[in-house]
Write a protein that holds these residues in place. Structure first.
Motif, mmCIF file in Angstrom:
data_model
loop_
_atom_site.group_PDB
_atom_site.id
_atom_site.type_symbol
_atom_site.label_atom_id
_atom_site.label_comp_id
_atom_site.label_asym_id
_atom_site.label_seq_id
_atom_site.Cartn_x
_atom_site.Cartn_y
_atom_site.Cartn_z
ATOM 1 N N THR A 4 0.837 -1.201 0.000
ATOM 2 C CA THR A 4 0.000 0.000 0.000
ATOM 3 C C THR A 4 0.877 1.259 0.000
ATOM 4 O O THR A 4 0.613 2.215 -0.740
ATOM 5 N N LEU A 7 2.414 1.813 -3.330
ATOM 6 C CA LEU A 7 1.424 2.318 -4.292
ATOM 7 C C LEU A 7 1.175 3.806 -4.065
ATOM 8 O O LEU A 7 1.122 4.587 -5.029
ATOM 9 N N LEU A 67 0.710 -14.483 -8.567
ATOM 10 C CA LEU A 67 0.107 -15.814 -8.416
ATOM 11 C C LEU A 67 1.174 -16.920 -8.363
ATOM 12 O O LEU A 67 1.109 -17.900 -9.104
ATOM 13 N N GLU A 68 2.158 -16.731 -7.499
ATOM 14 C CA GLU A 68 3.220 -17.748 -7.385
ATOM 15 C C GLU A 68 2.669 -18.991 -6.669
ATOM 16 O O GLU A 68 2.005 -18.873 -5.640
ATOM 17 N N ARG A 69 2.936 -20.138 -7.257
ATOM 18 C CA ARG A 69 2.398 -21.393 -6.718
ATOM 19 C C ARG A 69 3.408 -22.512 -6.867
ATOM 20 O O ARG A 69 4.307 -22.439 -7.684
ATOM 21 N N PHE A 136 -4.212 -7.237 -8.122
ATOM 22 C CA PHE A 136 -4.770 -7.728 -6.858
ATOM 23 C C PHE A 136 -5.045 -9.231 -6.921
ATOM 24 O O PHE A 136 -5.810 -9.760 -6.112
ATOM 25 N N PRO A 141 -8.144 -16.837 -4.388
ATOM 26 C CA PRO A 141 -7.284 -16.134 -3.420
ATOM 27 C C PRO A 141 -7.096 -14.653 -3.751
ATOM 28 O O PRO A 141 -6.103 -14.054 -3.342
ATOM 29 N N ILE A 142 -8.028 -14.050 -4.451
ATOM 30 C CA ILE A 142 -7.924 -12.617 -4.769
ATOM 31 C C ILE A 142 -7.743 -11.826 -3.471
ATOM 32 O O ILE A 142 -8.236 -12.232 -2.416
ATOM 33 N N PRO A 144 -8.208 -9.867 -0.424
ATOM 34 C CA PRO A 144 -9.394 -9.382 0.298
ATOM 35 C C PRO A 144 -9.187 -7.974 0.863
ATOM 36 O O PRO A 144 -10.135 -7.338 1.307
ATOM 37 N N PHE A 148 -9.985 -1.958 1.138
ATOM 38 C CA PHE A 148 -9.364 -1.134 2.167
ATOM 39 C C PHE A 148 -8.185 -0.370 1.570
ATOM 40 O O PHE A 148 -8.065 0.857 1.728
HETATM 41 C C1 HEM Z 1 -1.866 -2.009 -2.975
HETATM 42 C C2 HEM Z 1 -2.007 -2.902 -2.002
HETATM 43 C C3 HEM Z 1 -2.135 -4.387 -2.204
HETATM 44 C C4 HEM Z 1 -1.808 -5.163 -3.288
HETATM 45 C C5 HEM Z 1 -1.233 -4.724 -4.631
HETATM 46 C C6 HEM Z 1 -2.162 -6.536 -2.941
HETATM 47 C C7 HEM Z 1 -2.004 -7.620 -3.785
HETATM 48 C C8 HEM Z 1 -2.385 -8.908 -3.484
HETATM 49 C C9 HEM Z 1 -2.311 -10.030 -4.398
HETATM 50 C C10 HEM Z 1 -1.793 -9.979 -5.821
HETATM 51 C C11 HEM Z 1 -2.796 -11.125 -3.761
HETATM 52 C C12 HEM Z 1 -2.992 -12.523 -4.339
HETATM 53 C C13 HEM Z 1 -1.697 -13.272 -4.373
HETATM 54 C C14 HEM Z 1 -1.821 -14.663 -4.955
HETATM 55 O O1 HEM Z 1 -2.913 -15.128 -5.344
HETATM 56 O O2 HEM Z 1 -0.769 -15.293 -5.047
HETATM 57 C C15 HEM Z 1 -3.131 -10.712 -2.408
HETATM 58 C C16 HEM Z 1 -3.626 -11.554 -1.445
HETATM 59 C C17 HEM Z 1 -3.912 -11.152 -0.157
HETATM 60 N N1 HEM Z 1 -3.946 -9.869 0.320
HETATM 61 FE FE1 HEM Z 1 -3.396 -8.199 -0.677
HETATM 62 N N2 HEM Z 1 -2.670 -6.561 -1.666
HETATM 63 C C18 HEM Z 1 -2.680 -5.269 -1.185
HETATM 64 C C19 HEM Z 1 -3.132 -4.855 0.052
HETATM 65 C C20 HEM Z 1 -3.622 -5.677 1.031
HETATM 66 C C21 HEM Z 1 -4.083 -5.242 2.336
HETATM 67 C C22 HEM Z 1 -4.098 -3.778 2.795
HETATM 68 C C23 HEM Z 1 -4.469 -6.345 3.018
HETATM 69 C C24 HEM Z 1 -5.025 -6.487 4.385
HETATM 70 C C25 HEM Z 1 -5.581 -5.506 5.071
HETATM 71 C C26 HEM Z 1 -4.252 -7.486 2.143
HETATM 72 C C27 HEM Z 1 -4.515 -8.808 2.478
HETATM 73 C C28 HEM Z 1 -4.346 -9.889 1.634
HETATM 74 C C29 HEM Z 1 -4.578 -11.282 2.018
HETATM 75 C C30 HEM Z 1 -5.028 -11.782 3.401
HETATM 76 C C31 HEM Z 1 -4.319 -12.075 0.896
HETATM 77 C C32 HEM Z 1 -4.384 -13.605 0.782
HETATM 78 C C33 HEM Z 1 -5.744 -14.046 0.294
HETATM 79 C C34 HEM Z 1 -5.845 -15.567 0.141
HETATM 80 O O3 HEM Z 1 -4.824 -16.254 0.034
HETATM 81 O O4 HEM Z 1 -6.989 -16.062 0.084
HETATM 82 N N3 HEM Z 1 -3.744 -7.044 0.946
HETATM 83 N N4 HEM Z 1 -2.890 -9.357 -2.277
#
Ligand code: HEM
Length: 200
Positions: A4, A7, A67-69, A136, A141-142, A144, A148
């Motif tokens: 964040t 960004l 999306l690293e797996r 995002f 697993p997008i 969440p 915010f």
């Molecule tokens: C600009 C800010 C953000 C970006 C670019 C971002 C990007 C991402 C991406 C690309 C993923 C998916 C990764 C995957 O599938 O391998 C992800 C998952 C996740 N993000 Fe974010 N994120 C951001 C901010 C946040 C914030 C502020 C939070 C929490 C307050 C958050 C919590 C999570 C969680 C918990 C996951 C895992 C979801 C799962 O595996 O089901 N992210 N994020």
């Protein structure tokens, strides 16, 4: 979070590198706040800002891959390619720089997603995701936290622009840094900031 804050930093740098945007973004934010306050409705009305930040995320998504797996078993894709168990895989982010999808892809165009949104593209909003813009993630697993994070960055950018005059010092052109797959905002970037005398 690092994603964040990086960004926010890059969004401000991109806007400052296109200073003609500043009065337009200020006007949009001022009007939105007067009409609806710092509410979800107010933020929804900041659609050029929404588009400008999404354009920043398109050009600098944080990583060259997403999306690293690890394959937990042999997986055969619809095209017949088999990914053996134990293989590490990732999705390359280059669709976001594909000229067939985004004309003039290396140019920062703050209005790009606003135009798409106005043409009815439902994935053009900042927190939306699509196969063409995977910052995002996508699918189950997008991220969440995206609602915010995007609201937080919109509020921060709008507040900064309404409160301060900001500009990049003469002679400085911030560059995006790539380290391995990581894409970082220029760690040496500087801004000149002055409190605005008249807050409208
Ligand atoms: C600009 C800010 C953000 C970006 C670019 C971002 C990007 C991402 C991406 C690309 C993923 C998916 C990764 C995957 O599938 O391998 C992800 C998952 C996740 N993000 Fe974010 N994120 C951001 C901010 C946040 C914030 C502020 C939070 C929490 C307050 C958050 C919590 C999570 C969680 C918990 C996951 C895992 C979801 C799962 O595996 O089901 N992210 N994020």
């Amino acid at each position: 979070m690092h994603t964040t804050s990086d960004l926010l930093k890059q969004a401000i740098l991109d806007i400052c590198m296109h200073p003609d945007l500043i009065p337009v973004l200020r006007g949009e934010a001022q009007k939105a706040v007067e009409e609806s306050g710092w509410t979800t409705a107010g933020l929804f009305k900041m659609q050029l800002l929404d588009s400008a930040i999404k354009e920043t995320l398109r050009l600098k998504p944080g990583s060259l891959v997403n999306l690293e797996r690890k394959a937990l078993k042999d997986v055969t894709l619809p095209n017949g390619l088999t990914i053996p168990r134990g293989t590490n895989v990732a999705v390359d982010s280059s669709m976001m720089w594909n000229p067939a999808i985004y004309p003039n892809p290396s140019s920062y165009d703050a209005y790009r997603f606003l135009r798409l949104r106005e043409s009815g593209n439902t994935a053009a909003a900042l927190a939306s995701t699509s196969l063409e813009h995977i910052t995002f993630g996508i699918g189950k697993p997008i991220c969440p936290g995206r609602f915010f994070a995007t609201n937080e960055v919109k509020i921060a950018v709008a507040k900064i622009l309404l409160t301060y005059d900001v500009r990049i010092p003469d002679g400085m052109t911030p560059k995006i840094i790539e380290i391995g797959f990581e894409m970082l905002s220029d760690p040496g970037a500087k801004l000149e900031i002055r409190k605005r005398k008249i807050l409208k």
